[in-house]
Design a protein around this motif. Structure first.
Motif, PDB file in Angstrom:
ATOM      1  N   ASP A 100       0.845  -1.193   0.000  1.00 49.25           N
ATOM      2  CA  ASP A 100       0.000   0.000   0.000  1.00 49.25           C
ATOM      3  C   ASP A 100       0.884   1.247   0.000  1.00 49.25           C
ATOM      4  O   ASP A 100       1.721   1.413   0.885  1.00 49.25           O
ATOM      5  N   PRO A 101       0.717   2.147  -0.984  1.00 44.75           N
ATOM      6  CA  PRO A 101       1.598   3.327  -1.035  1.00 44.75           C
ATOM      7  C   PRO A 101       1.365   4.313   0.102  1.00 44.75           C
ATOM      8  O   PRO A 101       2.216   5.145   0.378  1.00 44.75           O
ATOM      9  N   SER A 102       0.235   4.228   0.789  1.00 48.38           N
ATOM     10  CA  SER A 102      -0.002   5.162   1.895  1.00 48.38           C
ATOM     11  C   SER A 102       0.877   4.836   3.104  1.00 48.38           C
ATOM     12  O   SER A 102       0.955   5.634   4.038  1.00 48.38           O
ATOM     13  N   LEU A 103       1.532   3.689   3.100  1.00 50.40           N
ATOM     14  CA  LEU A 103       2.434   3.318   4.196  1.00 50.40           C
ATOM     15  C   LEU A 103       3.829   3.898   4.017  1.00 50.40           C
ATOM     16  O   LEU A 103       4.709   3.650   4.830  1.00 50.40           O
ATOM     17  N   SER A 104       4.060   4.659   2.959  1.00 49.48           N
ATOM     18  CA  SER A 104       5.386   5.217   2.675  1.00 49.48           C
ATOM     19  C   SER A 104       5.690   6.401   3.576  1.00 49.48           C
ATOM     20  O   SER A 104       4.795   7.132   4.007  1.00 49.48           O
ATOM     21  N   SER A 105       6.968   6.576   3.826  1.00 53.72           N
ATOM     22  CA  SER A 105       7.453   7.732   4.575  1.00 53.72           C
ATOM     23  C   SER A 105       8.883   7.993   4.118  1.00 53.72           C
ATOM     24  O   SER A 105       9.411   7.278   3.266  1.00 53.72           O
ATOM     25  N   ALA A 106       9.518   8.993   4.691  1.00 56.55           N
ATOM     26  CA  ALA A 106      10.897   9.303   4.310  1.00 56.55           C
ATOM     27  C   ALA A 106      11.839   8.168   4.709  1.00 56.55           C
ATOM     28  O   ALA A 106      12.792   7.872   3.999  1.00 56.55           O
ATOM     29  N   SER A 107      11.560   7.522   5.821  1.00 58.85           N
ATOM     30  CA  SER A 107      12.418   6.422   6.255  1.00 58.85           C
ATOM     31  C   SER A 107      11.970   5.073   5.688  1.00 58.85           C
ATOM     32  O   SER A 107      12.668   4.080   5.842  1.00 58.85           O
ATOM     33  N   ASN A 108      10.796   5.032   5.036  1.00 61.64           N
ATOM     34  CA  ASN A 108      10.263   3.791   4.464  1.00 61.64           C
ATOM     35  C   ASN A 108       9.732   4.083   3.053  1.00 61.64           C
ATOM     36  O   ASN A 108       8.523   4.113   2.834  1.00 61.64           O
ATOM     37  N   PRO A 109      10.637   4.303   2.080  1.00 60.58           N
ATOM     38  CA  PRO A 109      10.162   4.635   0.725  1.00 60.58           C
ATOM     39  C   PRO A 109       9.546   3.420   0.038  1.00 60.58           C
ATOM     40  O   PRO A 109       9.872   2.272   0.351  1.00 60.58           O
ATOM     41  N   LEU A 110       8.654   3.679  -0.877  1.00 55.01           N
ATOM     42  CA  LEU A 110       7.961   2.616  -1.611  1.00 55.01           C
ATOM     43  C   LEU A 110       8.902   1.984  -2.624  1.00 55.01           C
ATOM     44  O   LEU A 110       9.459   2.664  -3.474  1.00 55.01           O
ATOM     45  N   PRO A 111       9.114   0.663  -2.578  1.00 56.72           N
ATOM     46  CA  PRO A 111      10.019   0.020  -3.529  1.00 56.72           C
ATOM     47  C   PRO A 111       9.321  -0.373  -4.823  1.00 56.72           C
ATOM     48  O   PRO A 111       8.345  -1.103  -4.798  1.00 56.72           O
ATOM     49  N   ASP A 112       9.777   0.108  -5.959  1.00 53.22           N
ATOM     50  CA  ASP A 112       9.385  -0.308  -7.307  1.00 53.22           C
ATOM     51  C   ASP A 112       7.899  -0.644  -7.419  1.00 53.22           C
ATOM     52  O   ASP A 112       7.500  -1.790  -7.558  1.00 53.22           O
ATOM     53  N   PHE A 113       7.059   0.378  -7.403  1.00 56.30           N
ATOM     54  CA  PHE A 113       5.608   0.222  -7.358  1.00 56.30           C
ATOM     55  C   PHE A 113       5.057  -0.552  -8.555  1.00 56.30           C
ATOM     56  O   PHE A 113       4.161  -1.364  -8.413  1.00 56.30           O
ATOM     57  N   TYR A 114       5.595  -0.322  -9.754  1.00 55.42           N
ATOM     58  CA  TYR A 114       5.069  -0.959 -10.959  1.00 55.42           C
ATOM     59  C   TYR A 114       5.831  -2.216 -11.363  1.00 55.42           C
ATOM     60  O   TYR A 114       5.489  -2.845 -12.356  1.00 55.42           O
ATOM     61  N   GLY A 115       6.857  -2.592 -10.652  1.00 58.65           N
ATOM     62  CA  GLY A 115       7.608  -3.798 -10.978  1.00 58.65           C
ATOM     63  C   GLY A 115       8.428  -3.662 -12.242  1.00 58.65           C
ATOM     64  O   GLY A 115       8.647  -4.635 -12.953  1.00 58.65           O
ATOM     65  N   GLU A 116       8.921  -2.469 -12.534  1.00 60.63           N
ATOM     66  CA  GLU A 116       9.675  -2.229 -13.767  1.00 60.63           C
ATOM     67  C   GLU A 116      11.064  -2.857 -13.737  1.00 60.63           C
ATOM     68  O   GLU A 116      11.623  -3.152 -14.780  1.00 60.63           O
ATOM     69  N   LYS A 117      11.611  -3.046 -12.548  1.00 60.89           N
ATOM     70  CA  LYS A 117      12.974  -3.569 -12.451  1.00 60.89           C
ATOM     71  C   LYS A 117      13.010  -5.087 -12.369  1.00 60.89           C
ATOM     72  O   LYS A 117      14.074  -5.667 -12.240  1.00 60.89           O
ATOM     73  N   ILE A 118      11.864  -5.738 -12.442  1.00 55.69           N
ATOM     74  CA  ILE A 118      11.814  -7.195 -12.365  1.00 55.69           C
ATOM     75  C   ILE A 118      12.199  -7.755 -13.723  1.00 55.69           C
ATOM     76  O   ILE A 118      11.553  -7.474 -14.721  1.00 55.69           O
ATOM     77  N   ASN A 119      13.269  -8.558 -13.749  1.00 60.23           N
ATOM     78  CA  ASN A 119      13.708  -9.126 -15.023  1.00 60.23           C
ATOM     79  C   ASN A 119      13.974 -10.627 -14.948  1.00 60.23           C
ATOM     80  O   ASN A 119      14.524 -11.202 -15.878  1.00 60.23           O
ATOM     81  N   SER A 120      13.605 -11.272 -13.837  1.00 61.69           N
ATOM     82  CA  SER A 120      13.747 -12.715 -13.709  1.00 61.69           C
ATOM     83  C   SER A 120      12.851 -13.179 -12.565  1.00 61.69           C
ATOM     84  O   SER A 120      12.290 -12.358 -11.822  1.00 61.69           O
ATOM     85  N   LEU A 121      12.733 -14.486 -12.421  1.00 61.31           N
ATOM     86  CA  LEU A 121      11.939 -15.020 -11.308  1.00 61.31           C
ATOM     87  C   LEU A 121      12.582 -14.709  -9.968  1.00 61.31           C
ATOM     88  O   LEU A 121      11.894 -14.421  -8.987  1.00 61.31           O
TER      89      LEU A 121
END
Length: 192
Positions: A144-165
């Protein structure tokens, strides 16, 4: 004896390459579409190949935009005595030529994707089908993106960096960790 050998040979399964490419499905069901089913490893490999085509498409489009802009602005009449919006006309025309090249660089990935779709139509259709399924998985498993903060940034929301299993599994762990940190710091129950 010979007849039973022929029957046994005809009942042998197709080679794994045919099954992997979806030829068994098309062979057994004549009314089915000819789009092969991809496994996840092939999907990620073809996705990387398509991204390479997109990146390579950006280079000729950028050069075409830069050369086209330079050709257009080089033929315009220049009066060195007058300024345009307080800028020297040569500086302005040079900036507009560079902007044309940057615009070509931005448009280039779309052109590269179109080239990829023209060259490999059946693979592109299968890739689109599998990509829709992949994005359903990403949408269902992202934090959930509403759980983000400066100390807990949202990691790769759209999965663009996924290139393998393996990268997908890493992405899932990061999403769960983000959700755990966000709910722990807020003290709220897990959101769905």
């Amino acid at each position: 004896m010979l007849r039973s050998l022929v029957v046994v040979r005809s009942l042998r399964p197709l080679p794994t390459a045919c099954v992997r490419r979806g030829l068994r499905h098309a062979h057994t069901n004549p009314g089915a579409s000819s789009v092969p089913d991809l496994n996840w490893d092939e999907f990620f490999r073809l996705r990387q190949q398509r991204r390479l085509w997109e990146r390579l498409g950006a280079l000729p489009c950028a050069m075409l935009g830069l050369c086209g802009g330079a050709a257009v602005f080089a033929t315009l009449p220049v009066d060195p005595q007058q300024t345009f919006m307080g800028l020297d006309p040569l500086l302005l025309f040079g900036g507009c030529s560079l902007f044309s090249g940057a615009l070509g660089f931005v448009i280039g990935p779309s052109v590269g994707r179109r080239w990829y779709r023209i060259i490999s139509k059946d693979v592109a259709q299968a890739l689109d089908k599998k990509e829709a399924e992949f994005f359903k998985h990403v949408k269902a498993n992202r934090s959930d993106p509403s759980l983000s903060s400066a100390s807990n940034p949202l990691p790769d929301f759209y999965g663009e960096k996924i290139n393998s299993l393996q990268a997908y599994r890493r992405w899932l762990r990061k999403q769960r960790e983000h959700e755990r940190k966000g709910t722990f710091s807020l003290g709220a129950p897990k959101r769905k």
